[in-house]
Design a protein around this motif. Structure first.
Motif, PDB file in Angstrom:
ATOM      1  N   THR A  10       0.844  -1.204   0.000  1.00  0.00           N
ATOM      2  CA  THR A  10       0.000   0.000   0.000  1.00  0.00           C
ATOM      3  C   THR A  10       0.879   1.254   0.000  1.00  0.00           C
ATOM      4  N   TYR A  11       0.242   2.387  -0.298  1.00  0.00           N
ATOM      5  CA  TYR A  11       0.983   3.654  -0.256  1.00  0.00           C
ATOM      6  C   TYR A  11       1.458   3.956   1.166  1.00  0.00           C
ATOM      7  N   LYS A  12       0.640   3.595   2.152  1.00  0.00           N
ATOM      8  CA  LYS A  12       1.022   3.817   3.542  1.00  0.00           C
ATOM      9  C   LYS A  12       2.281   3.035   3.889  1.00  0.00           C
ATOM     10  N   GLN A  13       2.336   1.779   3.460  1.00  0.00           N
ATOM     11  CA  GLN A  13       3.521   0.963   3.729  1.00  0.00           C
ATOM     12  C   GLN A  13       4.759   1.540   3.026  1.00  0.00           C
ATOM     13  N   ALA A  14       4.569   2.024   1.809  1.00  0.00           N
ATOM     14  CA  ALA A  14       5.691   2.625   1.077  1.00  0.00           C
ATOM     15  C   ALA A  14       6.237   3.833   1.833  1.00  0.00           C
ATOM     16  N   PHE A  15       5.341   4.623   2.418  1.00  0.00           N
ATOM     17  CA  PHE A  15       5.770   5.803   3.165  1.00  0.00           C
ATOM     18  C   PHE A  15       6.491   5.409   4.454  1.00  0.00           C
ATOM     19  N   ILE A  16       5.971   4.390   5.132  1.00  0.00           N
ATOM     20  CA  ILE A  16       6.612   3.912   6.363  1.00  0.00           C
ATOM     21  C   ILE A  16       8.031   3.436   6.071  1.00  0.00           C
ATOM     22  N   ILE A  17       8.196   2.678   4.988  1.00  0.00           N
ATOM     23  CA  ILE A  17       9.531   2.221   4.610  1.00  0.00           C
ATOM     24  C   ILE A  17      10.426   3.418   4.299  1.00  0.00           C
ATOM     25  N   GLY A  18       9.851   4.432   3.656  1.00  0.00           N
ATOM     26  CA  GLY A  18      10.612   5.640   3.370  1.00  0.00           C
ATOM     27  C   GLY A  18      11.111   6.314   4.634  1.00  0.00           C
ATOM     28  N   LEU A  19      10.295   6.330   5.670  1.00  0.00           N
ATOM     29  CA  LEU A  19      10.712   6.916   6.954  1.00  0.00           C
ATOM     30  C   LEU A  19      11.876   6.137   7.553  1.00  0.00           C
ATOM     31  N   PHE A  20      11.777   4.817   7.520  1.00  0.00           N
ATOM     32  CA  PHE A  20      12.872   3.995   8.045  1.00  0.00           C
ATOM     33  C   PHE A  20      14.127   4.155   7.196  1.00  0.00           C
ATOM     34  N   GLN A  21      13.919   4.372   5.909  1.00  0.00           N
ATOM     35  CA  GLN A  21      15.051   4.504   5.001  1.00  0.00           C
ATOM     36  C   GLN A  21      15.914   5.718   5.327  1.00  0.00           C
ATOM     37  N   MET A  22      15.332   6.714   5.972  1.00  0.00           N
ATOM     38  CA  MET A  22      16.106   7.896   6.358  1.00  0.00           C
ATOM     39  C   MET A  22      17.259   7.536   7.284  1.00  0.00           C
ATOM     40  N   LEU A  23      17.115   6.448   8.034  1.00  0.00           N
ATOM     41  CA  LEU A  23      18.198   6.014   8.926  1.00  0.00           C
ATOM     42  C   LEU A  23      19.460   5.675   8.144  1.00  0.00           C
ATOM     43  N   ALA A  24      19.275   5.270   6.870  1.00  0.00           N
ATOM     44  CA  ALA A  24      20.413   4.878   6.055  1.00  0.00           C
ATOM     45  C   ALA A  24      21.260   6.067   5.625  1.00  0.00           C
ATOM     46  N   LEU A  25      20.816   7.284   5.927  1.00  0.00           N
ATOM     47  CA  LEU A  25      21.652   8.453   5.684  1.00  0.00           C
ATOM     48  C   LEU A  25      22.907   8.407   6.551  1.00  0.00           C
ATOM     49  N   PHE A  26      22.802   7.732   7.691  1.00  0.00           N
ATOM     50  CA  PHE A  26      23.947   7.611   8.590  1.00  0.00           C
ATOM     51  C   PHE A  26      24.819   6.445   8.135  1.00  0.00           C
ATOM     52  N   PRO A  27      26.108   6.679   7.863  1.00  0.00           N
ATOM     53  CA  PRO A  27      26.986   5.618   7.366  1.00  0.00           C
ATOM     54  C   PRO A  27      27.047   4.433   8.322  1.00  0.00           C
ATOM     55  N   GLY A  28      26.853   3.244   7.752  1.00  0.00           N
ATOM     56  CA  GLY A  28      26.910   2.033   8.553  1.00  0.00           C
ATOM     57  C   GLY A  28      25.554   1.495   8.960  1.00  0.00           C
ATOM     58  N   PHE A  29      24.499   2.303   8.807  1.00  0.00           N
ATOM     59  CA  PHE A  29      23.192   1.828   9.260  1.00  0.00           C
ATOM     60  C   PHE A  29      22.636   0.772   8.310  1.00  0.00           C
ATOM     61  N   SER A  30      22.903   0.920   7.015  1.00  0.00           N
ATOM     62  CA  SER A  30      22.483  -0.016   5.983  1.00  0.00           C
ATOM     63  C   SER A  30      21.102   0.307   5.447  1.00  0.00           C
ATOM     64  N   LEU A  31      21.065   0.633   4.167  1.00  0.00           N
ATOM     65  CA  LEU A  31      19.799   0.901   3.481  1.00  0.00           C
ATOM     66  C   LEU A  31      18.888  -0.308   3.556  1.00  0.00           C
ATOM     67  N   SER A  32      19.450  -1.469   3.292  1.00  0.00           N
ATOM     68  CA  SER A  32      18.670  -2.701   3.305  1.00  0.00           C
ATOM     69  C   SER A  32      18.162  -3.025   4.710  1.00  0.00           C
ATOM     70  N   GLY A  33      19.030  -2.880   5.712  1.00  0.00           N
ATOM     71  CA  GLY A  33      18.622  -3.192   7.077  1.00  0.00           C
ATOM     72  C   GLY A  33      17.507  -2.294   7.569  1.00  0.00           C
ATOM     73  N   ALA A  34      17.604  -1.006   7.270  1.00  0.00           N
ATOM     74  CA  ALA A  34      16.582  -0.055   7.709  1.00  0.00           C
ATOM     75  C   ALA A  34      15.249  -0.325   7.030  1.00  0.00           C
ATOM     76  N   THR A  35      15.269  -0.532   5.703  1.00  0.00           N
ATOM     77  CA  THR A  35      14.013  -0.697   4.975  1.00  0.00           C
ATOM     78  C   THR A  35      13.385  -2.066   5.212  1.00  0.00           C
ATOM     79  N   LEU A  36      14.200  -3.098   5.373  1.00  0.00           N
ATOM     80  CA  LEU A  36      13.649  -4.405   5.709  1.00  0.00           C
ATOM     81  C   LEU A  36      12.937  -4.361   7.062  1.00  0.00           C
ATOM     82  N   SER A  37      13.541  -3.672   8.015  1.00  0.00           N
ATOM     83  CA  SER A  37      12.916  -3.537   9.334  1.00  0.00           C
ATOM     84  C   SER A  37      11.590  -2.798   9.209  1.00  0.00           C
ATOM     85  N   GLY A  38      11.579  -1.715   8.452  1.00  0.00           N
ATOM     86  CA  GLY A  38      10.345  -0.971   8.244  1.00  0.00           C
ATOM     87  C   GLY A  38       9.286  -1.801   7.544  1.00  0.00           C
ATOM     88  N   GLY A  39       9.714  -2.616   6.585  1.00  0.00           N
ATOM     89  CA  GLY A  39       8.766  -3.468   5.878  1.00  0.00           C
ATOM     90  C   GLY A  39       8.120  -4.492   6.791  1.00  0.00           C
TER      91      GLY A  39
END
Length: 270
Positions: free
Chosen positions: A150-179
């Motif tokens: 859903t669009y809501k889920q896409a937005f939630i993943i986007g919020l978690f994805q912001m954590l990946a701005l910090f080096p070492g956090f991992s884009l995949s790890g942040a978005t998988l957790s949000g998913g």
């Protein structure tokens, strides 16, 4: 030596870019052990090999990619999912939080927080988030295919994805957790993570490459070509393997590995 460095770091990038273990952390650590760090050349090389990994995603998900931009019919997929299907709006919604955060904080994070100490902290925090996501995930995921997102889920993943701005956090790890926390199963969260990573990584890598382009010479081509091709080929196999593996082992083994990697950072870089 350039060819050897290109091969080693290309393999490292291809294996780790889409696993929730921080490709940045691995590239920093292995680059340090190889003595390949701290220069514009080294920084640009990291961008080049990332682009190789991105190309692998495009190849693996080419049908879905063409469907997103309207060049391939996805009617069969939509019919199988009750008329719904993932579209470009999902990607845009998911990109908005990361894009806003990137415009506001990217330069500050890149120039002031890009350090071994930051990576140690984010490796640990990212691992804890992944464990938490596994503990709190839905027992019966509501979203079992990528076309049910859903669009809501896409937005939630986007919020978690912001954590990946910090080096070492991992884009995949942040978005998988949000998913997982938004009701997706592991494979669906991983597939959406990979597809959404393409425009984000192209944008971020393109910006960095543009800024460093004037510092490059033709002597750098063997290193860059080797790294690009190696990361592309390695990522092709790694993506397919990871999609099967994540359904079997979940996130906790990757979280434990992140803690181990943080210890290595502490030993070799702090």
């Amino acid at each position: 030596m350039d060819i050897l460095i290109g091969l080693i770091l290309g393999i490292v990038e291809g294996l780790t870019e889409f696993a929730p273990v921080s490709s940045t952390g691995h590239m920093i650590l292995v680059g340090h052990l190889l003595g390949f760090e701290g220069t514009v050349r080294a920084s640009t090389f990291e961008i080049i090999v990332q682009l190789g990994s991105i190309l692998a995603v495009v190849v693996v998900f080419w049908r879905k990619m063409l469907g997103l931009i309207g060049l391939k019919s996805t009617a069969a997929s939509a019919q199988a999912n009750g008329g719904s299907q993932m579209n470009l709006i999902h990607i845009i919604i998911g990109m908005v939080p990361f894009g806003v955060g990137g415009m506001l904080f990217y330069d500050t994070i890149k120039h002031e927080l890009f350090s071994a100490r930051t990576v140690v902290i984010t490796l640990i925090l990212g691992g804890l988030l992944m464990i938490l996501a596994e503990k709190l995930k839905w027992k019966k995921p509501a979203t079992e295919t990528i076309d049910q997102i859903t669009y809501k889920q896409a937005f939630i993943i986007g919020l978690f994805q912001m954590l990946a701005l910090f080096p070492g956090f991992s884009l995949s790890g942040a978005t998988l957790s949000g998913g997982l926390l938004s009701g997706m199963n592991h494979k669906t969260a991983a597939e959406f993570t990979f597809i959404m990573a393409v425009p984000i990584m192209v944008g971020a890598s393109g910006k960095d490459l543009y800024e460093s382009w004037s510092s490059l010479t033709s002597d750098d081509l063997p290193l860059f070509i080797t790294g690009f091709v190696t990361s592309f080929i390695t990522a092709l196999f790694a993506i397919k393997f990871f999609l099967k593996l994540i359904e079997r082992v979940r996130l906790i083994p990757f979280a434990v590995y992140r803690f181990f990697l943080a210890v290595l950072f502490w030993i070799f870089l702090l």
